[in-house]
Every structure is written in C-alpha cells, then in structure tokens.
Design a protein around this motif. Structure first.
Motif, PDB file in Angstrom:
ATOM      1  N   ASP A 132     -28.045  25.014  14.689  1.00 13.12           N
ATOM      2  CA  ASP A 132     -28.219  23.670  14.146  1.00 13.12           C
ATOM      3  C   ASP A 132     -27.423  22.632  14.928  1.00 13.12           C
ATOM      4  O   ASP A 132     -26.699  22.952  15.866  1.00 13.12           O
ATOM      5  CB  ASP A 132     -27.929  23.630  12.644  1.00 13.12           C
ATOM      6  CG  ASP A 132     -26.470  23.762  12.273  1.00 13.12           C
ATOM      7  OD1 ASP A 132     -25.580  23.544  13.129  1.00 13.12           O
ATOM      8  OD2 ASP A 132     -26.203  24.075  11.090  1.00 13.12           O
ATOM      9  N   GLU A 133     -27.573  21.385  14.515  1.00 10.25           N
ATOM     10  CA  GLU A 133     -26.978  20.241  15.225  1.00 10.25           C
ATOM     11  C   GLU A 133     -25.458  20.257  15.257  1.00 10.25           C
ATOM     12  O   GLU A 133     -24.847  19.586  16.070  1.00 10.25           O
ATOM     13  CB  GLU A 133     -27.476  18.934  14.593  1.00 10.25           C
ATOM     14  CG  GLU A 133     -28.950  18.726  14.774  1.00 10.25           C
ATOM     15  CD  GLU A 133     -29.481  17.510  14.032  1.00 10.25           C
ATOM     16  OE1 GLU A 133     -28.773  16.977  13.135  1.00 10.25           O
ATOM     17  OE2 GLU A 133     -30.607  17.092  14.341  1.00 10.25           O
ATOM     18  N   ARG A 134     -24.830  21.022  14.363  1.00 13.54           N
ATOM     19  CA  ARG A 134     -23.363  21.144  14.362  1.00 13.54           C
ATOM     20  C   ARG A 134     -22.890  22.299  15.233  1.00 13.54           C
ATOM     21  O   ARG A 134     -21.700  22.545  15.334  1.00 13.54           O
ATOM     22  CB  ARG A 134     -22.851  21.362  12.939  1.00 13.54           C
ATOM     23  CG  ARG A 134     -23.166  20.220  11.984  1.00 13.54           C
ATOM     24  CD  ARG A 134     -22.949  20.662  10.556  1.00 13.54           C
ATOM     25  NE  ARG A 134     -23.789  21.858  10.327  1.00 13.54           N
ATOM     26  CZ  ARG A 134     -23.712  22.647   9.287  1.00 13.54           C
ATOM     27  NH1 ARG A 134     -22.838  22.416   8.356  1.00 13.54           N
ATOM     28  NH2 ARG A 134     -24.513  23.678   9.144  1.00 13.54           N
ATOM     29  N   GLY A 135     -23.835  23.059  15.791  1.00 17.64           N
ATOM     30  CA  GLY A 135     -23.471  24.210  16.606  1.00 17.64           C
ATOM     31  C   GLY A 135     -23.366  25.498  15.826  1.00 17.64           C
ATOM     32  O   GLY A 135     -22.912  26.514  16.359  1.00 17.64           O
ATOM     33  N   MET A 136     -23.793  25.493  14.564  1.00 16.36           N
ATOM     34  CA  MET A 136     -23.771  26.742  13.794  1.00 16.36           C
ATOM     35  C   MET A 136     -24.929  27.621  14.249  1.00 16.36           C
ATOM     36  O   MET A 136     -26.073  27.169  14.306  1.00 16.36           O
ATOM     37  CB  MET A 136     -23.870  26.476  12.290  1.00 16.36           C
ATOM     38  CG  MET A 136     -22.570  26.043  11.657  1.00 16.36           C
ATOM     39  SD  MET A 136     -21.117  27.068  12.027  1.00 16.36           S
ATOM     40  CE  MET A 136     -21.648  28.684  11.503  1.00 16.36           C
ATOM     41  N   ARG A 137     -24.590  28.848  14.569  1.00 19.26           N
ATOM     42  CA  ARG A 137     -25.565  29.835  15.032  1.00 19.26           C
ATOM     43  C   ARG A 137     -25.940  30.747  13.876  1.00 19.26           C
ATOM     44  O   ARG A 137     -25.077  31.233  13.159  1.00 19.26           O
ATOM     45  CB  ARG A 137     -24.940  30.664  16.153  1.00 19.26           C
ATOM     46  CG  ARG A 137     -25.758  31.847  16.579  1.00 19.26           C
ATOM     47  CD  ARG A 137     -24.946  32.753  17.528  1.00 19.26           C
ATOM     48  NE  ARG A 137     -25.654  33.988  17.765  1.00 19.26           N
ATOM     49  CZ  ARG A 137     -25.569  35.072  16.990  1.00 19.26           C
ATOM     50  NH1 ARG A 137     -24.777  35.093  15.942  1.00 19.26           N
ATOM     51  NH2 ARG A 137     -26.271  36.149  17.280  1.00 19.26           N
ATOM     52  N   ALA A 160     -25.834  29.827  22.987  1.00 19.86           N
ATOM     53  CA  ALA A 160     -26.921  30.601  22.389  1.00 19.86           C
ATOM     54  C   ALA A 160     -28.229  30.244  23.075  1.00 19.86           C
ATOM     55  O   ALA A 160     -28.464  29.086  23.422  1.00 19.86           O
ATOM     56  CB  ALA A 160     -27.015  30.310  20.902  1.00 19.86           C
ATOM     57  N   VAL A 161     -29.077  31.241  23.245  1.00 20.22           N
ATOM     58  CA  VAL A 161     -30.394  31.053  23.849  1.00 20.22           C
ATOM     59  C   VAL A 161     -31.434  31.047  22.737  1.00 20.22           C
ATOM     60  O   VAL A 161     -31.531  31.998  21.954  1.00 20.22           O
ATOM     61  CB  VAL A 161     -30.695  32.177  24.866  1.00 20.22           C
ATOM     62  CG1 VAL A 161     -32.107  32.041  25.412  1.00 20.22           C
ATOM     63  CG2 VAL A 161     -29.669  32.166  25.992  1.00 20.22           C
ATOM     64  N   VAL A 162     -32.188  29.948  22.658  1.00 20.85           N
ATOM     65  CA  VAL A 162     -33.230  29.811  21.643  1.00 20.85           C
ATOM     66  C   VAL A 162     -34.431  29.075  22.228  1.00 20.85           C
ATOM     67  O   VAL A 162     -34.313  28.376  23.237  1.00 20.85           O
ATOM     68  CB  VAL A 162     -32.731  29.043  20.392  1.00 20.85           C
ATOM     69  CG1 VAL A 162     -31.701  29.841  19.618  1.00 20.85           C
ATOM     70  CG2 VAL A 162     -32.185  27.675  20.747  1.00 20.85           C
ATOM     71  N   THR A 185     -32.169  26.102  25.987  1.00 17.50           N
ATOM     72  CA  THR A 185     -33.571  26.237  25.584  1.00 17.50           C
ATOM     73  C   THR A 185     -34.423  26.147  26.856  1.00 17.50           C
ATOM     74  O   THR A 185     -33.891  25.871  27.943  1.00 17.50           O
ATOM     75  CB  THR A 185     -34.004  25.112  24.616  1.00 17.50           C
ATOM     76  OG1 THR A 185     -34.214  23.910  25.330  1.00 17.50           O
ATOM     77  CG2 THR A 185     -32.982  24.908  23.494  1.00 17.50           C
ATOM     78  N   PRO A 186     -35.713  26.318  26.754  1.00 13.98           N
ATOM     79  CA  PRO A 186     -36.563  26.170  27.936  1.00 13.98           C
ATOM     80  C   PRO A 186     -36.531  24.767  28.533  1.00 13.98           C
ATOM     81  O   PRO A 186     -36.835  24.594  29.714  1.00 13.98           O
ATOM     82  CB  PRO A 186     -37.962  26.513  27.420  1.00 13.98           C
ATOM     83  CG  PRO A 186     -37.708  27.456  26.282  1.00 13.98           C
ATOM     84  CD  PRO A 186     -36.459  26.919  25.628  1.00 13.98           C
ATOM     85  N   THR A 187     -36.161  23.757  27.735  1.00 16.56           N
ATOM     86  CA  THR A 187     -36.205  22.390  28.255  1.00 16.56           C
ATOM     87  C   THR A 187     -34.850  21.720  28.442  1.00 16.56           C
ATOM     88  O   THR A 187     -34.775  20.635  29.017  1.00 16.56           O
ATOM     89  CB  THR A 187     -37.055  21.483  27.336  1.00 16.56           C
ATOM     90  OG1 THR A 187     -36.434  21.414  26.054  1.00 16.56           O
ATOM     91  CG2 THR A 187     -38.490  21.985  27.242  1.00 16.56           C
ATOM     92  N   ARG A 188     -33.770  22.347  27.956  1.00 14.78           N
ATOM     93  CA  ARG A 188     -32.476  21.671  28.081  1.00 14.78           C
ATOM     94  C   ARG A 188     -31.292  22.597  27.849  1.00 14.78           C
ATOM     95  O   ARG A 188     -31.419  23.687  27.290  1.00 14.78           O
ATOM     96  CB  ARG A 188     -32.398  20.500  27.119  1.00 14.78           C
ATOM     97  CG  ARG A 188     -32.441  20.897  25.654  1.00 14.78           C
ATOM     98  CD  ARG A 188     -32.428  19.663  24.788  1.00 14.78           C
ATOM     99  NE  ARG A 188     -32.813  19.976  23.432  1.00 14.78           N
ATOM    100  CZ  ARG A 188     -32.676  19.142  22.443  1.00 14.78           C
ATOM    101  NH1 ARG A 188     -32.168  17.951  22.644  1.00 14.78           N
ATOM    102  NH2 ARG A 188     -33.056  19.477  21.226  1.00 14.78           N
ATOM    103  N   ILE A 189     -30.140  22.049  28.261  1.00 13.45           N
ATOM    104  CA  ILE A 189     -28.843  22.629  27.953  1.00 13.45           C
ATOM    105  C   ILE A 189     -28.146  21.584  27.088  1.00 13.45           C
ATOM    106  O   ILE A 189     -28.069  20.423  27.470  1.00 13.45           O
ATOM    107  CB  ILE A 189     -28.001  22.874  29.221  1.00 13.45           C
ATOM    108  CG1 ILE A 189     -28.713  23.839  30.165  1.00 13.45           C
ATOM    109  CG2 ILE A 189     -26.605  23.396  28.845  1.00 13.45           C
ATOM    110  CD1 ILE A 189     -28.089  23.889  31.553  1.00 13.45           C
ATOM    111  N   LEU A 190     -27.670  21.972  25.940  1.00  9.53           N
ATOM    112  CA  LEU A 190     -26.998  21.031  25.048  1.00  9.53           C
ATOM    113  C   LEU A 190     -25.621  21.577  24.706  1.00  9.53           C
ATOM    114  O   LEU A 190     -25.480  22.718  24.263  1.00  9.53           O
ATOM    115  CB  LEU A 190     -27.825  20.860  23.768  1.00  9.53           C
ATOM    116  CG  LEU A 190     -27.327  19.856  22.747  1.00  9.53           C
ATOM    117  CD1 LEU A 190     -27.291  18.442  23.338  1.00  9.53           C
ATOM    118  CD2 LEU A 190     -28.208  19.887  21.518  1.00  9.53           C
TER     119      LEU A 190
END
Length: 192
Positions: A132-137, A160-162, A185-190
């Motif tokens: 999620d947006e807070r970094g919870m996996r 994490a890879v998603v 993700t396939p489109t970005r690193i955040l």
C-alpha cells in the motif's frame, strides 16, 4: 486467533491470485520486460554487490531474467529456502538448477547457509501479494519474510516486486507485518 484483518487479507489474496491467473501471455511478457529493466536500475542505483532475491513461481511477477542478468554481472545472489520452523535459510547460487521447496516454491540447489546470511546483503528483493501507499507489504500468509525482516538489526533497503495493479491504497495490517522501503513494478520504481 483469527482477526478481522486476517479475514480481509484472505479475501484480498484470493482476488489477487485470480487476477494473476487471468493475465495473458503478452501481458506477462510486457510485465517481465519492465520488471527486469526496473530491477536492474534499482540494483545499479544502490550500487549493490550482494542481493537477496527470490526465484519467481509461475503466477508471480518474473524475477528470472533479472537473476540471469545478476549472474552475468557477477552479483552475489542469495535465495530464500523455507524451513518448517518458519525461518528462512539462504543459498548462494547461480540458480541454474532448482528444486521444489516447502509449499511448492522454486528453490535453487546449492550450499545452504543459515538465517543470518541475509545480514551480508546490500539490497533485499521480496515477493508480495500487494503493497500500500504507506509501504505496508502483504505477503501470501506464511510470514517468512515478515519474521526475517523483523529480526534484522541493520536491515538494508527492502523492495517488494508486484504488478502495477497490486500497489493499492491500503492493505489490512496485523502486528507482525513489516513494511518495505519501496516497490518495483513493470512500470516504475517507487521509494517510500
């Protein structure tokens, strides 16, 4: 004890598994290309020489071309090996040969190192069901990575890879859940 959060996690995991199974081969190929490119960028930007990564299973975002790149570029790669006691051992391997480990997950063949071997890496790449947006996996429910990350004194960056759709507003959280530093993700690193 079964909690409200564990019920919500179970339902969300079922939905995510179904979404993954419904991806077309061309969607998977495009995702693999993007993930490989972004994982290489992540490792390069961190100047990592030693990483922990997993061998992806059939329905997971594929880490295999990235692992091949890491081997060609002489990175030290540790792969997790699930133990019955809930801990992870590690194998340093080129992942040329593999076997089916506990719970049917792919594991490379090689010399098994103990749980503390992960303390020697520069970067950790983990699987996830969602982040999620807070970094919870949110993982797949066995808690192996949560235990590992929660026990490390000096944890390097964890990504994490998603798939893109698995980066969500929020995931159900329980006390033992560990956050990550970012996602690939396939489109970005955040980075969070």
């Amino acid at each position: 004890m079964v909690t409200e959060a564990s019920h919500r996690k179970r339902a969300l995991r079922m939905e995510l598994r179904e979404r993954r199974r419904n991806l077309t081969s061309s969607e998977r190929e495009a995702a693999t290309e993007g993930l490989t490119r972004n994982l290489i960028d992540l490792v390069t930007s961190h100047r990592a020489k030693s990483i922990a990564c997993y061998l992806s299973a059939t329905d997971e975002p594929s880490t295999r071309p990235f692992v091949d790149w890491a081997n060609r570029n002489n990175l030290r790669v540790l792969f997790p090996v699930s133990r019955e006691d809930g801990l992870l051992d590690w194998i340093v391997s080129r992942a040329e040969e593999e076997t089916e480990g506990l719970f049917g997950m792919p594991e490379p063949i090689g010399e098994v190192l103990g749980p503390i071997a992960i303390n020697q890496v520069d970067l950790i790449i983990v699987p996830a069901a969602a982040v999620d947006e807070r970094g919870m996996r949110m993982g797949w429910g066995r808690g192996y990575f949560d235990k590992t990350l929660g026990s490390m004194e000096a944890c390097p960056p964890v990504y994490a890879v998603v798939f893109d759709s698995e980066f969500v507003d929020s995931v159900p959280r329980e006390v033992h859940d560990q956050p990550v530093n970012g996602i690939v993700t396939p489109t970005r690193i955040l980075t969070f």
